[in-house]
Design an enzyme around this catalytic site. Structure first.
Site, PDB file in Angstrom:
ATOM      1  CB  THR A  12       1.109  -2.948  -1.116  1.00  0.00           C
ATOM      2  OG1 THR A  12       2.500  -3.138  -0.803  1.00  0.00           O
ATOM      3  CG2 THR A  12       0.714  -1.498  -0.894  1.00  0.00           C
ATOM      4  N   GLY A  13       0.123  -5.999  -1.446  1.00  0.00           N
ATOM      5  CA  GLY A  13       0.428  -7.415  -1.638  1.00  0.00           C
ATOM      6  C   GLY A  13      -0.015  -8.240  -0.444  1.00  0.00           C
ATOM      7  N   GLY A  14      -1.178  -7.903   0.093  1.00  0.00           N
ATOM      8  CA  GLY A  14      -1.612  -8.515   1.343  1.00  0.00           C
ATOM      9  C   GLY A  14      -2.671  -9.586   1.207  1.00  0.00           C
ATOM     10  CB  THR A  15      -4.504 -11.027  -1.498  1.00  0.00           C
ATOM     11  OG1 THR A  15      -3.525 -11.123  -2.551  1.00  0.00           O
ATOM     12  CG2 THR A  15      -5.177  -9.670  -1.552  1.00  0.00           C
ATOM     13  N   GLY A  17       0.442 -15.319   1.172  1.00  0.00           N
ATOM     14  CA  GLY A  17       1.816 -15.415   1.636  1.00  0.00           C
ATOM     15  C   GLY A  17       2.149 -14.481   2.791  1.00  0.00           C
ATOM     16  N   GLY A  19       2.347 -11.224   2.961  1.00  0.00           N
ATOM     17  CA  GLY A  19       1.459 -10.077   3.111  1.00  0.00           C
ATOM     18  C   GLY A  19       0.196 -10.421   3.867  1.00  0.00           C
ATOM     19  CE1 TYR A 150      11.886 -10.412  -5.901  1.00  0.00           C
ATOM     20  CE2 TYR A 150      13.848 -11.550  -5.120  1.00  0.00           C
ATOM     21  CZ  TYR A 150      12.595 -11.016  -4.878  1.00  0.00           C
ATOM     22  OH  TYR A 150      12.063 -11.073  -3.618  1.00  0.00           O
TER      23      TYR A 150
END
Length: 251
Positions: A12-15, A17, A19, A150
């Site tokens: 997840t969040g792999g598009t 940076g 990920g 955060y």
């Protein structure tokens, strides 16, 4: 190396940076991967970079239970069962105490905390016995002002890793986390940074990191893949990838 030949993973969040670096490393070593992101532009850019039939990129909002349930269907259809789940998505907004709004608080906890938990809840039934879950947390032992929401959201994820590790012992699924410090990525992990802010952020990070530099997304990916494939006697652990930052060492 082909540690992941024939293996299947979700990131997840792999598009972009860290990920994206995890996705690239998995593909390079033979895995088939489903990767998610929220931003269509970044998804398309990542798709062009990867350009392989073993990478499946989908838009999925980690703050949406509906999207997470749909992700489970997509993973089941494309991959069937999986070996590894990398829960990497997250968002940070720098706001000191009197600046934090309910909307900002809810946004960070919804994506970072609720999204992480329910992603695992929905995808865990698809993970093979003896598989692995790797969360991305943060080097939280030393804190800067403005990161209360955060930091709190990521501390919750650290707790998830420990509790879920205990719950999944009967299936021999290991659950660990990587805790990055200052890592060079396009956004530096913080929403809304200007280029000037980014330069100052990099300068500060270099000064306070004992190794006197930022880490790379590839270094975080290497640690995450180590926890997935090689740390076979490790569970409920958090591995710092921070150049000594959280450990408080100095030279």
């Amino acid at each position: 190396m082909n540690r992941f030949k024939g293996k299947k993973a979700v990131v997840t969040g792999g598009t972009h940076g860290m990920g994206l670096a995890i996705v690239k490393a998995l593909l390079m070593e033979g895995a088939e991967v489903v990767s998610t992101g929220r931003n269509e532009k970044k998804i398309n850019e990542a798709r062009q970079q990867l350009s392989t039939n073993t990478a499946h990129l989908f838009r999925s909002d980690a703050s949406s239970i509906t999207d997470i349930k749909e992700l489970r269907k997509v993973v089941a259809e494309r991959l069937g069962r999986i070996d590894y789940l990398f829960v990497n998505h997250g968002i940070a907004e720098i706001q000191e105490l009197q600046q934090v709004t309910e909307e900002s608080w809810d946004r960070q906890f919804s994506i970072n905390t609720k999204g992480a938990f329910f992603t695992v809840q929905q995808l865990e039934p698809l993970i093979n016995d003896y598989g692995a879950i790797i969360f991305t947390t943060v080097a939280n032992d030393r804190i800067f002002p403005g990161l209360s929401a955060y930091s709190g959201s990521k501390e919750a994820v650290k707790a998830f890793a420990k509790v879920i590790a205990a719950e999944l012992l009967p299936r021999k699924i290991r659950v660990n986390a990587v805790a990055p410090g200052f890592i060079l990525t396009p956004t530096m992990g913080v929403a809304g940074l200007t280029e000037k802010d980014r330069e100052e952020f990099i300068k500060q990070g270099n000064e306070v990191t004992p190794l006197k530099r930022h880490g790379t997304a590839e270094e975080v990916a290497a640690a995450a893949l180590y926890l997935a494939a090689e740390a076979t006697f490790t569970t409920a652990a958090e591995l710092p990838v921070d150049g000594g930052f959280a450990q408080g060492i100095s030279n």
